[in-house]
Design a protein around this motif. Structure first.
Motif, short mmCIF file in Angstrom:
data_model
loop_
_atom_site.label_atom_id
_atom_site.label_comp_id
_atom_site.label_asym_id
_atom_site.label_seq_id
_atom_site.Cartn_x
_atom_site.Cartn_y
_atom_site.Cartn_z
N GLY A 260 43.72 15.95 -45.75
CA GLY A 260 43.69 14.27 -47.12
C GLY A 260 41.82 14.18 -46.96
O GLY A 260 40.93 14.32 -47.97
N PHE A 261 40.79 14.45 -45.30
CA PHE A 261 39.31 14.28 -45.91
C PHE A 261 39.19 15.43 -46.63
O PHE A 261 37.88 14.29 -46.82
CB PHE A 261 38.77 14.62 -44.47
CG PHE A 261 37.89 14.20 -43.57
CD1 PHE A 261 37.43 13.11 -43.77
CD2 PHE A 261 36.68 15.43 -43.26
CE1 PHE A 261 36.07 12.61 -43.50
CE2 PHE A 261 36.19 14.61 -42.86
CZ PHE A 261 34.56 13.23 -42.86
N TRP B 107 44.74 2.82 -50.73
CA TRP B 107 45.28 3.92 -51.29
C TRP B 107 47.16 4.43 -51.16
O TRP B 107 47.83 4.66 -51.04
CB TRP B 107 43.49 5.07 -50.49
CG TRP B 107 44.34 6.50 -50.97
CD1 TRP B 107 45.11 7.61 -50.88
CD2 TRP B 107 44.09 6.94 -52.75
NE1 TRP B 107 44.99 8.67 -52.17
CE2 TRP B 107 44.51 8.27 -52.97
CE3 TRP B 107 43.46 5.99 -53.71
CZ2 TRP B 107 44.48 8.89 -53.92
CZ3 TRP B 107 42.67 6.88 -54.95
CH2 TRP B 107 43.92 8.29 -55.33
N SER C 236 36.68 15.16 -53.78
CA SER C 236 36.90 14.30 -54.77
C SER C 236 35.27 13.23 -55.22
O SER C 236 35.71 12.49 -56.12
CB SER C 236 37.71 13.28 -54.68
OG SER C 236 37.97 12.54 -53.76
N GLN D 16 39.97 16.50 -49.48
CA GLN D 16 40.08 16.00 -50.74
C GLN D 16 39.30 15.04 -50.52
O GLN D 16 38.81 14.89 -52.21
CB GLN D 16 41.54 15.63 -51.15
CG GLN D 16 42.81 16.75 -50.90
CD GLN D 16 44.61 16.31 -51.08
OE1 GLN D 16 44.78 15.37 -50.64
NE2 GLN D 16 44.80 17.10 -51.43
N ASP D 17 38.97 14.20 -50.55
CA ASP D 17 38.01 13.08 -50.13
C ASP D 17 36.19 13.91 -50.56
O ASP D 17 36.08 12.92 -51.79
CB ASP D 17 38.03 12.23 -49.14
CG ASP D 17 39.33 11.40 -49.01
OD1 ASP D 17 40.29 11.10 -50.28
OD2 ASP D 17 39.26 10.58 -48.17
N VAL E 296 34.51 10.99 -53.02
CA VAL E 296 34.43 9.90 -52.33
C VAL E 296 33.42 9.83 -51.47
O VAL E 296 32.55 8.71 -51.17
CB VAL E 296 35.96 9.45 -52.16
CG1 VAL E 296 36.48 8.31 -50.94
CG2 VAL E 296 36.67 9.30 -53.05
N MET E 297 33.75 11.20 -50.46
CA MET E 297 32.61 11.60 -49.62
C MET E 297 31.30 11.16 -49.42
O MET E 297 30.58 10.51 -49.04
CB MET E 297 32.79 12.65 -48.45
CG MET E 297 34.33 12.28 -47.94
SD MET E 297 34.50 10.57 -47.05
CE MET E 297 36.09 10.80 -46.44
N ARG F 261 41.00 -0.39 -46.56
CA ARG F 261 40.94 1.09 -47.90
C ARG F 261 41.90 2.12 -48.30
O ARG F 261 42.18 2.52 -49.25
CB ARG F 261 39.46 1.31 -48.33
CG ARG F 261 39.41 2.29 -49.58
CD ARG F 261 39.41 3.59 -48.81
NE ARG F 261 39.07 4.85 -50.51
CZ ARG F 261 39.01 6.20 -49.93
NH1 ARG F 261 39.75 6.75 -48.72
NH2 ARG F 261 39.21 7.61 -51.08
N ASN F 262 41.97 2.54 -46.93
CA ASN F 262 42.97 3.68 -47.22
C ASN F 262 44.64 3.78 -46.97
O ASN F 262 45.68 4.09 -47.42
CB ASN F 262 42.41 4.58 -45.57
CG ASN F 262 41.18 5.22 -45.46
OD1 ASN F 262 40.83 6.00 -46.16
ND2 ASN F 262 40.61 5.47 -44.20
N LYS G 129 39.72 6.91 -40.67
CA LYS G 129 40.79 7.85 -40.91
C LYS G 129 41.16 8.41 -39.95
O LYS G 129 42.86 8.62 -39.62
CB LYS G 129 39.98 9.31 -41.78
CG LYS G 129 39.70 9.39 -42.53
CD LYS G 129 40.89 9.82 -43.90
CE LYS G 129 40.60 10.08 -45.31
NZ LYS G 129 40.93 10.16 -46.36
#
Length: 291
Positions: A118-119, A54, A125, A121-122, A127-128, A50-51, A145
């Motif tokens: 990045g973590f 992205w 947003s 931001q997830d 996502v986490m 998935r990463n 990650k």
């Protein structure tokens, strides 16, 4: 004309016609259900994919990994190479042999800061929140990650070595080069746990980035990455002696161009194990309990 069911019989008929949600829904493991190792590996692999997808959709996220080694190598070689090279007893060519292994040591630190932003931001947003609602291993999200960030680091290292060779770096020991890359990756992965923790506890990516610079700048410039510490003030030399980035850079130099290795290698491995042992459980726990 068909007769309409009476209100008294409609609920009973509807109940018989539609199976209960409890009976129809498949059993889903609870979030806290222990997951076997095979499950963790499968979840980690799916999240790595998935990463990577992205990154494929957002190639600009690779700009730091591609441009950073080019800019740093050209900047330090052609701006500082002459003067620092003379202090090393040579010239620019001597400095190239000195600074490229140091930049290799630095790549892991700079990539580690990226995983924290990045973590974060997830998280912001949403996502986490989605990941934490799924019956997957919590550590799988973090390990995925780190794995992708290590791949980005290897891309940066490959570009660094290509640019280094173009400006005159001489690879004398390919086995030592691979060992130095592995050592830098191991130390960088330990620092990623620190920045994953910052990505969880800080409110936004700008805060993570700002805290990262406060941590990285003293470690980078108060080390033997760019210049030999013999010319530094005594108090700064004392800091350099205990700076893990100095031992990593010196170990990389010994492995890549020759010189003493054993002490710096073991000290760097000790820092790697210590940082990972302390920060990995903290990062996973913070990730589980973040509201």
């Amino acid at each position: 004309m068909s007769a309409r069911p009476s209100p008294a019989t409609a609920p009973s008929e509807a109940h018989r016609a539609v199976p209960s949600a409890t009976a129809a829904a498949p059993a889903v493991p609870a979030a806290d259900t222990p997951i076997p190792l095979r499950g963790h590996l499968r979840h980690t692999g799916a999240l790595i994919r998935r990463n990577l997808l992205w990154i494929r959709q957002d190639p600009e996220s690779m700009f730091d990994a591609v441009l950073m080694p080019i800019v740093f190598t050209l900047l330090f070689v052609y701006v500082f190479g002459g003067s620092i090279g003379q202090a090393l007893g040579g010239g620019q060519d001597e400095y190239v042999q000195y600074v490229v292994p140091g930049l290799l040591a630095m790549m892991g630190m700079n990539m580690a800061m990226g995983v924290g932003t990045g973590f974060n931001q997830d998280f912001n947003s949403g996502v986490m929140d989605r990941f934490r609602s799924l019956p997957i291993g919590r550590g799988s999200v973090l390990f995925a990650k780190i794995a992708v960030e290590l791949l980005r680091m290897l891309v940066a290292v490959a570009i660094l070595l290509v640019v280094g060779v173009l400006v005159g770096f001489d690879v004398t020991d390919w086995g030592g080069l691979l060992a130095a890359v592995a050592l830098a990756a191991a130390f960088g992965s330990s620092l990623m746990w620190v920045f994953l923790t910052l990505g969880v506890v800080l409110k936004n990516a700008q805060s993570v980035q700002g805290m990262g610079f406060l941590v990285l700048m003293p470690l980078q410039f108060g080390s033997s990455v760019f210049a030999p510490p013999q010319s530094m003030p005594g108090w700064l030399q004392a800091f350099t002696d205990y700076n893990p980035l100095s031992t990593l850079a010196d170990a990389a130099r010994g492995l890549m161009v020759g010189g003493p290795v054993a002490r710096d290698l073991w000290v760097t491995l000790g820092w790697t194990v210590l940082i990972t042992a302390v920060m990995a459980p903290i990062a996973i726990r913070k990730f589980k309990t973040k509201s």
